[in-house]
Design a protein around this motif. Sequence first.
Motif, PDB file in Angstrom:
ATOM      1  N   ARG A 189       0.825  -1.197   0.000  1.00 36.09           N
ATOM      2  CA  ARG A 189       0.000   0.000   0.000  1.00 36.09           C
ATOM      3  C   ARG A 189       0.859   1.247   0.000  1.00 36.09           C
ATOM      4  O   ARG A 189       2.030   1.235   0.414  1.00 36.09           O
ATOM      5  CB  ARG A 189      -0.947   0.017   1.202  1.00 36.09           C
ATOM      6  CG  ARG A 189      -0.412   0.600   2.493  1.00 36.09           C
ATOM      7  CD  ARG A 189       0.655  -0.235   3.175  1.00 36.09           C
ATOM      8  NE  ARG A 189       1.135   0.280   4.428  1.00 36.09           N
ATOM      9  CZ  ARG A 189       2.042   1.239   4.573  1.00 36.09           C
ATOM     10  NH1 ARG A 189       2.543   1.827   3.523  1.00 36.09           N
ATOM     11  NH2 ARG A 189       2.453   1.619   5.756  1.00 36.09           N
ATOM     12  N   VAL A 190       0.257   2.341  -0.448  1.00 34.31           N
ATOM     13  CA  VAL A 190       0.811   3.675  -0.272  1.00 34.31           C
ATOM     14  C   VAL A 190       0.019   4.327   0.858  1.00 34.31           C
ATOM     15  O   VAL A 190      -1.207   4.342   0.824  1.00 34.31           O
ATOM     16  CB  VAL A 190       0.705   4.515  -1.558  1.00 34.31           C
ATOM     17  CG1 VAL A 190       1.191   5.942  -1.288  1.00 34.31           C
ATOM     18  CG2 VAL A 190       1.515   3.885  -2.675  1.00 34.31           C
ATOM     19  N   GLU A 191       0.729   4.817   1.861  1.00 37.68           N
ATOM     20  CA  GLU A 191       0.087   5.467   3.009  1.00 37.68           C
ATOM     21  C   GLU A 191       0.227   6.972   2.878  1.00 37.68           C
ATOM     22  O   GLU A 191       1.345   7.499   2.803  1.00 37.68           O
ATOM     23  CB  GLU A 191       0.729   4.990   4.310  1.00 37.68           C
ATOM     24  CG  GLU A 191       0.131   5.625   5.561  1.00 37.68           C
ATOM     25  CD  GLU A 191       0.824   5.143   6.824  1.00 37.68           C
ATOM     26  OE1 GLU A 191       0.581   3.993   7.217  1.00 37.68           O
ATOM     27  OE2 GLU A 191       1.621   5.916   7.385  1.00 37.68           O
ATOM     28  N   LEU A 192      -0.906   7.669   2.859  1.00 41.06           N
ATOM     29  CA  LEU A 192      -0.933   9.127   2.762  1.00 41.06           C
ATOM     30  C   LEU A 192      -1.427   9.711   4.078  1.00 41.06           C
ATOM     31  O   LEU A 192      -2.521   9.355   4.545  1.00 41.06           O
ATOM     32  CB  LEU A 192      -1.851   9.573   1.622  1.00 41.06           C
ATOM     33  CG  LEU A 192      -1.575   8.963   0.239  1.00 41.06           C
ATOM     34  CD1 LEU A 192      -2.645   9.400  -0.759  1.00 41.06           C
ATOM     35  CD2 LEU A 192      -0.188   9.367  -0.257  1.00 41.06           C
ATOM     36  N   ASN A 193      -0.642  10.585   4.680  1.00 41.60           N
ATOM     37  CA  ASN A 193      -0.974  11.149   5.988  1.00 41.60           C
ATOM     38  C   ASN A 193      -1.118  12.662   5.924  1.00 41.60           C
ATOM     39  O   ASN A 193      -0.339  13.347   5.243  1.00 41.60           O
ATOM     40  CB  ASN A 193       0.119  10.819   7.005  1.00 41.60           C
ATOM     41  CG  ASN A 193       0.255   9.334   7.262  1.00 41.60           C
ATOM     42  OD1 ASN A 193      -0.658   8.705   7.783  1.00 41.60           O
ATOM     43  ND2 ASN A 193       1.388   8.768   6.882  1.00 41.60           N
ATOM     44  N   ALA A 194      -2.111  13.178   6.633  1.00 47.73           N
ATOM     45  CA  ALA A 194      -2.288  14.619   6.810  1.00 47.73           C
ATOM     46  C   ALA A 194      -2.522  14.880   8.292  1.00 47.73           C
ATOM     47  O   ALA A 194      -3.357  14.216   8.921  1.00 47.73           O
ATOM     48  CB  ALA A 194      -3.461  15.133   5.984  1.00 47.73           C
ATOM     49  N   TYR A 195      -1.793  15.846   8.844  1.00 52.10           N
ATOM     50  CA  TYR A 195      -1.895  16.127  10.287  1.00 52.10           C
ATOM     51  C   TYR A 195      -1.767  17.619  10.516  1.00 52.10           C
ATOM     52  O   TYR A 195      -0.969  18.304   9.861  1.00 52.10           O
ATOM     53  CB  TYR A 195      -0.794  15.398  11.050  1.00 52.10           C
ATOM     54  CG  TYR A 195      -0.784  15.683  12.540  1.00 52.10           C
ATOM     55  CD1 TYR A 195      -1.680  15.041  13.388  1.00 52.10           C
ATOM     56  CD2 TYR A 195       0.107  16.601  13.090  1.00 52.10           C
ATOM     57  CE1 TYR A 195      -1.683  15.307  14.754  1.00 52.10           C
ATOM     58  CE2 TYR A 195       0.111  16.869  14.449  1.00 52.10           C
ATOM     59  CZ  TYR A 195      -0.790  16.213  15.275  1.00 52.10           C
ATOM     60  OH  TYR A 195      -0.795  16.477  16.622  1.00 52.10           O
TER      61      TYR A 195
END
Length: 326
Positions: free
Chosen positions: A51-57
Amino acid sequence: MKKTILATAIVSSILSVSAAHAAPIFDANFELNTDAVDTETGDTTYDQNGRVELNAYSKHTAGDNFFAGKGTVLLNTDGEATVDDAFIQLGNSTWDFQLGRFEAINLFPLAKDTLIQHVSDDYVYQANKVRGRIGDGGGQIAFHYNANDALKFEVDTLYSDGDGDGTSTGDGDKTKAISGVRPSVTFVTSAATITAGFESVKYDEVGGTNVDLTGYAVTANFDVAAANVNVSAAFSKDDVTDKKISSFVANMVYGNFGLGVIGSNVDNKTGNDPSMLTTYIAYTVPLLDIENATVTFAGSYSTADDVAAGANDKTTAARVRFNYGF
């Protein structure tokens, strides 16, 4: 005129600071696994997954108070997109609430668990039924309280079943009331960090069946020379089926190397009482001297005794994992 210029400068500075606090943080990473799994009762199977993990915080503060939010999307190599984390968190350094979809404190840490393939997951209890990341139609609320640097409390609640694997089972309505609760306490000393917790999961399903399970766990984390070590024990009882599970884990991480062993015993009211032992290992090395790129070689070996006739009692698995942080 000078006052106007000064006021404008002050306002501009405040806005600049606010914008700096408001700017969200984005990051991503890629993970790809190539697996081979061999069982006593079947042929060796091969699979590639990842998977590709995309994070926004983002996090805003006002003095000691804060409000934060995080979202994580997984783009799987099988062509599907799923949500991993999606939560808000608010409070201060002493207390805070966390609401949404997330994982709470880990009462049964596995450390470098790149690959763990049990003979049967039903033979293991990890005190994670109320840990979170549940399926559709549910929700989570956690409360954290830091009494001081050495004593911390956490209370996790769940609106849904909370199987611990991110999915829901059954077709019953489990969203009308809290169906899971898990209080825990953490002691931090100079020698070790010790956490103990209790959880209760209870809900009704369509057709008159119900789930009523309680469990508890204790875990210790400490250093031995240059190695970091976890030792944990967890116990559960299903009040409906009278099934009891006792599980134990010991693992260590030394640099890029990880090793662990999980033992578990099942006490059924009727029928067989399986016991299982799973050993797992992993080693990570840099890839082509490229920053944030690694390859991990991992394996696990699991055996079980007193299983039902015709059931699998041995599983061997191997994995090559590529990781790259964008």
